[in-house]
Motif scaffolding. Structure first.
Motif, mmCIF file in Angstrom:
data_model
loop_
_atom_site.group_PDB
_atom_site.id
_atom_site.type_symbol
_atom_site.label_atom_id
_atom_site.label_comp_id
_atom_site.label_asym_id
_atom_site.label_seq_id
_atom_site.Cartn_x
_atom_site.Cartn_y
_atom_site.Cartn_z
ATOM 1 N N ASP A 74 0.834 -1.208 0.000
ATOM 2 C CA ASP A 74 0.000 0.000 0.000
ATOM 3 C C ASP A 74 0.864 1.252 0.000
ATOM 4 O O ASP A 74 1.876 1.308 0.705
ATOM 5 C CB ASP A 74 -0.890 0.037 1.252
ATOM 6 N N PHE A 99 -7.179 -5.607 -8.888
ATOM 7 C CA PHE A 99 -7.580 -6.855 -8.239
ATOM 8 C C PHE A 99 -7.586 -6.679 -6.730
ATOM 9 O O PHE A 99 -6.533 -6.543 -6.103
ATOM 10 C CB PHE A 99 -6.643 -7.994 -8.639
ATOM 11 N N GLY A 100 -8.785 -6.648 -6.169
ATOM 12 C CA GLY A 100 -8.919 -6.565 -4.716
ATOM 13 C C GLY A 100 -9.255 -7.931 -4.151
ATOM 14 O O GLY A 100 -8.983 -8.961 -4.776
ATOM 15 N N LYS A 101 -9.829 -7.917 -2.978
ATOM 16 C CA LYS A 101 -10.253 -9.183 -2.358
ATOM 17 C C LYS A 101 -11.182 -9.913 -3.311
ATOM 18 O O LYS A 101 -12.120 -9.320 -3.826
ATOM 19 C CB LYS A 101 -11.010 -8.892 -1.062
ATOM 20 N N PRO A 102 -10.948 -11.191 -3.554
ATOM 21 C CA PRO A 102 -11.797 -11.932 -4.499
ATOM 22 C C PRO A 102 -13.259 -11.964 -4.038
ATOM 23 O O PRO A 102 -13.528 -12.077 -2.844
ATOM 24 C CB PRO A 102 -11.207 -13.343 -4.475
ATOM 25 N N ARG A 114 -10.093 -15.138 -12.718
ATOM 26 C CA ARG A 114 -10.367 -13.708 -12.900
ATOM 27 C C ARG A 114 -9.245 -12.999 -13.658
ATOM 28 O O ARG A 114 -9.458 -11.978 -14.306
ATOM 29 C CB ARG A 114 -10.620 -13.025 -11.549
ATOM 30 N N ARG A 130 -2.270 -4.722 -8.925
ATOM 31 C CA ARG A 130 -2.267 -6.024 -8.257
ATOM 32 C C ARG A 130 -2.631 -7.085 -9.304
ATOM 33 O O ARG A 130 -3.054 -6.743 -10.404
ATOM 34 C CB ARG A 130 -3.193 -6.097 -7.047
ATOM 35 N N GLU A 134 -0.923 -11.628 -5.972
ATOM 36 C CA GLU A 134 -1.523 -11.551 -4.629
ATOM 37 C C GLU A 134 -1.779 -12.953 -4.071
ATOM 38 O O GLU A 134 -1.799 -13.155 -2.859
ATOM 39 C CB GLU A 134 -2.826 -10.749 -4.663
ATOM 40 N N ASP A 135 -1.972 -13.905 -4.970
ATOM 41 C CA ASP A 135 -2.275 -15.268 -4.530
ATOM 42 C C ASP A 135 -1.056 -16.012 -3.988
ATOM 43 O O ASP A 135 -1.188 -17.133 -3.489
ATOM 44 C CB ASP A 135 -2.957 -16.031 -5.672
ATOM 45 N N VAL A 138 -0.368 -11.772 -0.380
ATOM 46 C CA VAL A 138 -1.288 -11.640 0.754
ATOM 47 C C VAL A 138 -1.793 -13.017 1.193
ATOM 48 O O VAL A 138 -1.926 -13.287 2.393
ATOM 49 C CB VAL A 138 -2.475 -10.695 0.418
ATOM 50 N N VAL A 139 -2.009 -13.890 0.233
ATOM 51 C CA VAL A 139 -2.548 -15.216 0.569
ATOM 52 C C VAL A 139 -1.540 -16.027 1.390
ATOM 53 O O VAL A 139 -1.899 -16.760 2.295
ATOM 54 C CB VAL A 139 -2.971 -15.964 -0.721
ATOM 55 N N LEU A 144 -4.274 -17.640 3.712
ATOM 56 C CA LEU A 144 -5.640 -17.763 3.194
ATOM 57 C C LEU A 144 -5.836 -19.036 2.368
ATOM 58 O O LEU A 144 -6.943 -19.318 1.924
ATOM 59 C CB LEU A 144 -5.986 -16.529 2.344
HETATM 60 P P1 AMP Z 1 -6.252 -1.809 -2.701
HETATM 61 O O1 AMP Z 1 -5.335 -2.206 -3.805
HETATM 62 O O2 AMP Z 1 -5.638 -0.857 -1.742
HETATM 63 O O3 AMP Z 1 -7.586 -1.378 -3.201
HETATM 64 O O4 AMP Z 1 -6.532 -3.101 -1.812
HETATM 65 C C1 AMP Z 1 -6.930 -4.304 -2.352
HETATM 66 C C2 AMP Z 1 -6.843 -5.354 -1.276
HETATM 67 O O5 AMP Z 1 -7.236 -6.602 -1.817
HETATM 68 C C3 AMP Z 1 -5.441 -5.521 -0.728
HETATM 69 O O6 AMP Z 1 -5.464 -5.559 0.659
HETATM 70 C C4 AMP Z 1 -5.030 -6.884 -1.271
HETATM 71 O O7 AMP Z 1 -4.131 -7.542 -0.436
HETATM 72 C C5 AMP Z 1 -6.353 -7.597 -1.381
HETATM 73 N N1 AMP Z 1 -6.286 -8.698 -2.334
HETATM 74 C C6 AMP Z 1 -5.964 -8.632 -3.639
HETATM 75 N N2 AMP Z 1 -5.953 -9.863 -4.185
HETATM 76 C C7 AMP Z 1 -6.265 -10.719 -3.210
HETATM 77 C C8 AMP Z 1 -6.412 -12.135 -3.137
HETATM 78 N N3 AMP Z 1 -6.217 -12.906 -4.215
HETATM 79 N N4 AMP Z 1 -6.754 -12.686 -1.952
HETATM 80 C C9 AMP Z 1 -6.948 -11.902 -0.874
HETATM 81 N N5 AMP Z 1 -6.830 -10.580 -0.865
HETATM 82 C C10 AMP Z 1 -6.497 -9.979 -2.010
#
Ligand code: AMP
Ligand code: MG
Length: 275
Positions: A74, A99-102, A114, A130, A134-135, A138-139, A144
């Motif tokens: 971030d 790509f945010g949280k799925p 996706r 992103r 991310e997989d 963050v995963v 996760l």
């Molecule tokens: P932002 O880019 O600040 O809008 O935040 C997007 C959020 O989505 C971040 O916290 C990422 O870690 C999260 N994110 C993106 N892809 C994944 C994923 N495959 N699994 C879990 N969280 C994800």
């Protein structure tokens, strides 16, 4: 000094494929190529114009696409980069996917589903804010998915990217590298500046608290997934202006190397006199 016009910075920033790698070996405040800020800004603007022209040619050629993957913690500047580097590119020529949280629908499929759906059409530039990385980032950090599944993903990602490259998609992957201190400054600025406050997300602080784990996850991803067909570049990003200029330069050089060629029109000019 003025070789910044022509010098190729890819060599300085690439993560050499097949070698051990640690982010800690790269200085987020390094200033390769652009020493002064005004020069960097000027260069970025020029390169942005060239990128627009080259994208037109890519479209006319109609056979290949460019995929630009942006990763970074971030505040690293993924959206700022997009604004500057593609400031001159016609909106029809680019697609941006964040790509945010799925979603539930995405979680019900494999993680590349996706990503596949968002790939750029031939003739265009696709930008990922992103990505599939991310997989394994963050995963991995937030556990996760089962560790065995995550371990298999690096090879899957390399195969996936190889398939794209073999089908005419050139891939550029940029890790926007900032220091812990710089992120602190930028997060504070988000809180203090009413115009930036909307960008602040308390969850960013949870990720900041896991800084070392993220750096370690990046080390693994960059080491295992910088390949000759789809290399990673680590971009020193404590300076926003230089970050933009470096990425614009690499995007431009890559498009120039692709050397898109409009197809032969298949007719003679003299057959179409326009009165
Ligand atoms: P932002 O880019 O600040 O809008 O935040 C997007 C959020 O989505 C971040 O916290 C990422 O870690 C999260 N994110 C993106 N892809 C994944 C994923 N495959 N699994 C879990 N969280 C994800
Ligand atoms: Mg964010």
């Amino acid at each position: 000094m003025t070789d910044s016009k022509t010098e190729d910075v890819r060599e300085a920033l690439i993560v050499p494929p097949g070698q051990p790698f640690q982010l800690a070996s790269r200085n987020p405040d390094a200033k390769p190529l652009f020493r002064d800020k005004d020069g960097a800004e000027e260069s970025c603007k020029e390169d942005a114009k060239a990128i627009d022209r080259l994208q037109d040619e890519l479209y006319a050629e109609g056979r290949r696409a460019l995929l630009v993957v942006l990763q970074g913690i971030d505040t690293a500047g993924k959206s700022g980069t997009i604004k500057s580097v593609f400031a001159e590119t016609g909106p029809m020529g680019v697609s941006v996917t964040a790509f945010g949280k799925p979603s539930e629908a995405e979680l019900a499929r494999d993680y590349l589903w996706r990503i596949n759906a968002a790939l750029p059409a031939k003739g265009t530039i696709g930008i990922f804010d992103r990505s599939h990385y991310e997989d394994v980032l963050v995963v991995r950090v937030r556990e996760l998915a089962p560790r065995e599944d995550i371990e298999r993903r690096y090879a899957q990602i390399n195969e996936f990217e190889r398939r794209l490259v073999e089908n005419g998609v050139v891939i550029l992957k940029f890790m926007l590298h900032i220091s812990f201190e710089e992120q602190g400054k930028r997060l504070r600025a988000r809180l203090e500046d009413p115009c930036k406050r909307w960008k602040f997300n308390p969850a960013d602080l949870d990720d900041r608290a896991r800084w070392d784990q993220y750096q370690a996850a990046y080390d693994i991803a960059l080491e295992r997934c910088s390949t000759p067909h789809a290399p990673w570049y680590v971009v020193p990003s404590d300076s926003k202006t230089r970050r933009n200029a470096l990425i614009a330069r690499i995007v431009r050089r890559t498009l120039e190397d692709m050397a898109p060629e409009p197809p032969d029109p298949g007719f003679k000019l003299e057959d179409y006199p326009i009165r």
